[in-house]
Write a protein that holds these residues in place. Sequence first.
Motif, PDB file in Angstrom:
ATOM      1  N   GLU A  54      54.249  34.351  39.593  1.00  0.00           N
ATOM      2  CA  GLU A  54      52.865  33.894  39.547  1.00  0.00           C
ATOM      3  C   GLU A  54      52.431  33.291  40.887  1.00  0.00           C
ATOM      4  N   LYS A  55      53.321  32.492  41.480  1.00  0.00           N
ATOM      5  CA  LYS A  55      52.988  31.917  42.783  1.00  0.00           C
ATOM      6  C   LYS A  55      52.903  33.001  43.851  1.00  0.00           C
ATOM      7  N   LEU A  56      53.783  33.984  43.767  1.00  0.00           N
ATOM      8  CA  LEU A  56      53.740  35.091  44.718  1.00  0.00           C
ATOM      9  C   LEU A  56      52.435  35.872  44.573  1.00  0.00           C
ATOM     10  N   PHE A  57      52.007  36.113  43.339  1.00  0.00           N
ATOM     11  CA  PHE A  57      50.758  36.841  43.101  1.00  0.00           C
ATOM     12  C   PHE A  57      49.571  36.084  43.669  1.00  0.00           C
ATOM     13  N   ALA A  58      49.511  34.775  43.407  1.00  0.00           N
ATOM     14  CA  ALA A  58      48.399  33.962  43.910  1.00  0.00           C
ATOM     15  C   ALA A  58      48.366  33.966  45.436  1.00  0.00           C
ATOM     16  N   GLU A  59      49.530  33.834  46.058  1.00  0.00           N
ATOM     17  CA  GLU A  59      49.589  33.847  47.525  1.00  0.00           C
ATOM     18  C   GLU A  59      49.220  35.218  48.071  1.00  0.00           C
ATOM     19  N   ALA A  60      49.642  36.272  47.377  1.00  0.00           N
ATOM     20  CA  ALA A  60      49.315  37.634  47.820  1.00  0.00           C
ATOM     21  C   ALA A  60      47.805  37.864  47.766  1.00  0.00           C
ATOM     22  N   MET A  61      47.157  37.391  46.702  1.00  0.00           N
ATOM     23  CA  MET A  61      45.707  37.540  46.592  1.00  0.00           C
ATOM     24  C   MET A  61      44.999  36.781  47.712  1.00  0.00           C
ATOM     25  N   THR A  62      45.433  35.563  47.959  1.00  0.00           N
ATOM     26  CA  THR A  62      44.825  34.758  49.013  1.00  0.00           C
ATOM     27  C   THR A  62      45.049  35.401  50.380  1.00  0.00           C
ATOM     28  N   HIS A  63      46.238  35.932  50.580  1.00  0.00           N
ATOM     29  CA  HIS A  63      46.577  36.615  51.838  1.00  0.00           C
ATOM     30  C   HIS A  63      45.678  37.830  52.033  1.00  0.00           C
ATOM     31  N   SER A  64      45.531  38.632  50.986  1.00  0.00           N
ATOM     32  CA  SER A  64      44.689  39.826  51.068  1.00  0.00           C
ATOM     33  C   SER A  64      43.243  39.454  51.392  1.00  0.00           C
ATOM     34  N   PHE A  65      42.747  38.420  50.734  1.00  0.00           N
ATOM     35  CA  PHE A  65      41.377  37.965  50.967  1.00  0.00           C
ATOM     36  C   PHE A  65      41.198  37.496  52.402  1.00  0.00           C
ATOM     37  N   ALA A  66      42.167  36.729  52.885  1.00  0.00           N
ATOM     38  CA  ALA A  66      42.074  36.199  54.247  1.00  0.00           C
ATOM     39  C   ALA A  66      42.103  37.312  55.286  1.00  0.00           C
ATOM     40  N   ARG A  87      28.368  44.596  58.100  1.00  0.00           N
ATOM     41  CA  ARG A  87      29.813  44.653  58.285  1.00  0.00           C
ATOM     42  C   ARG A  87      30.530  43.945  57.139  1.00  0.00           C
ATOM     43  N   ILE A  88      29.962  42.819  56.710  1.00  0.00           N
ATOM     44  CA  ILE A  88      30.547  42.099  55.585  1.00  0.00           C
ATOM     45  C   ILE A  88      30.483  42.962  54.328  1.00  0.00           C
ATOM     46  N   LEU A  89      29.343  43.584  54.101  1.00  0.00           N
ATOM     47  CA  LEU A  89      29.201  44.459  52.929  1.00  0.00           C
ATOM     48  C   LEU A  89      30.201  45.610  52.988  1.00  0.00           C
ATOM     49  N   ARG A  90      30.393  46.156  54.155  1.00  0.00           N
ATOM     50  CA  ARG A  90      31.352  47.248  54.303  1.00  0.00           C
ATOM     51  C   ARG A  90      32.746  46.801  53.883  1.00  0.00           C
ATOM     52  N   SER A  91      33.109  45.567  54.244  1.00  0.00           N
ATOM     53  CA  SER A  91      34.446  45.075  53.918  1.00  0.00           C
ATOM     54  C   SER A  91      34.597  44.722  52.445  1.00  0.00           C
ATOM     55  N   MET A  92      33.484  44.617  51.732  1.00  0.00           N
ATOM     56  CA  MET A  92      33.543  44.239  50.321  1.00  0.00           C
ATOM     57  C   MET A  92      33.530  45.436  49.386  1.00  0.00           C
ATOM     58  N   LEU A  93      33.465  46.636  49.942  1.00  0.00           N
ATOM     59  CA  LEU A  93      33.517  47.851  49.132  1.00  0.00           C
ATOM     60  C   LEU A  93      34.793  48.632  49.471  1.00  0.00           C
ATOM     61  N   PRO A  94      35.347  49.372  48.512  1.00  0.00           N
ATOM     62  CA  PRO A  94      36.592  50.124  48.756  1.00  0.00           C
ATOM     63  C   PRO A  94      36.346  51.380  49.586  1.00  0.00           C
ATOM     64  N   SER A  95      36.128  51.168  50.888  1.00  0.00           N
ATOM     65  CA  SER A  95      35.710  52.272  51.758  1.00  0.00           C
ATOM     66  C   SER A  95      36.853  52.958  52.490  1.00  0.00           C
ATOM     67  N   ASP A  96      38.056  52.381  52.458  1.00  0.00           N
ATOM     68  CA  ASP A  96      39.207  53.032  53.091  1.00  0.00           C
ATOM     69  C   ASP A  96      40.461  52.662  52.298  1.00  0.00           C
ATOM     70  N   ALA A  97      41.611  53.169  52.714  1.00  0.00           N
ATOM     71  CA  ALA A  97      42.841  52.963  51.957  1.00  0.00           C
ATOM     72  C   ALA A  97      43.205  51.482  51.844  1.00  0.00           C
ATOM     73  N   GLU A  98      43.035  50.749  52.930  1.00  0.00           N
ATOM     74  CA  GLU A  98      43.392  49.327  52.909  1.00  0.00           C
ATOM     75  C   GLU A  98      42.490  48.533  51.982  1.00  0.00           C
ATOM     76  N   LEU A  99      41.188  48.827  52.019  1.00  0.00           N
ATOM     77  CA  LEU A  99      40.256  48.118  51.150  1.00  0.00           C
ATOM     78  C   LEU A  99      40.420  48.542  49.693  1.00  0.00           C
ATOM     79  N   ARG A 100      40.817  49.781  49.457  1.00  0.00           N
ATOM     80  CA  ARG A 100      41.107  50.211  48.080  1.00  0.00           C
ATOM     81  C   ARG A 100      42.314  49.445  47.543  1.00  0.00           C
ATOM     82  N   GLN A 101      43.278  49.175  48.402  1.00  0.00           N
ATOM     83  CA  GLN A 101      44.424  48.367  47.972  1.00  0.00           C
ATOM     84  C   GLN A 101      43.957  46.958  47.601  1.00  0.00           C
ATOM     85  N   ASP A 102      43.063  46.381  48.416  1.00  0.00           N
ATOM     86  CA  ASP A 102      42.512  45.064  48.097  1.00  0.00           C
ATOM     87  C   ASP A 102      41.817  45.085  46.738  1.00  0.00           C
ATOM     88  N   TRP A 103      41.085  46.152  46.487  1.00  0.00           N
ATOM     89  CA  TRP A 103      40.372  46.263  45.222  1.00  0.00           C
ATOM     90  C   TRP A 103      41.332  46.363  44.041  1.00  0.00           C
TER      91      TRP A 103
END
Length: 203
Positions: A54-66, A87-103
């Motif tokens: 659970e702590k790893l998941f929370a840190e991973a989410m925070t890391h991804s967001f940062a 640019r901010i809007l672009r980063s908030m949509l799953p527009s590439d492989a890395e952002l799809r992973q974030d999503w």
Amino acid sequence: MTKAERALETRERILKAACEVIADIGFENVSMRKVAEHAGVSKALLHYHFDTREKLFAEAMTHSFAQTGTEAEVGGDGAPAAVVLARILRSMLPSDAELRQDWKLWQELWVRAQRDRTARHLAVDLYDQLHAWVGGAVERGIGTGEFTECDVAAVSTLVLALCDGLGIRLMLDDPRVDLATARSTIWRAIAPALGIGPDFPEL
């Protein structure tokens, strides 16, 4: 490299591996052993940094967001306010492989937040940060005279809601919604409040 630097590098490697594994197979299927193997570290070393999943998941989410925020924090290059917001809007949509992973990580968080109070608090906190991120860009535009005076909180809420809804459609590969449609839909919705043109800026 100092001991502290090595520890930080190891922690970053573990968090990156955790993001990739969770996005790939889902949190419920993740074990500490799988993350350790993916990161190329021992299970003991992983537990030294993160004693529970659970702590790893929370840190991973925070890391991804940062990481996403760092890559899109571009207000200091003198770009027009509309471009910064785009640019901010672009980063908030799953527009590439890395952002799809974030999503995928966000989707895991949404599911866990329905059953777990800690995950729910984490989700609300991250949304607060997103809200402040968008709101800050809008306020800068108002301050420079590029945007008209508006209800910044309402615009920020609208942006987040539209990004969530259209982002899910993009993650589903819904044929009715492609990236250009999602961007233009969001932009047309907020443009009247900001007093700007309805076309998504060229980046």
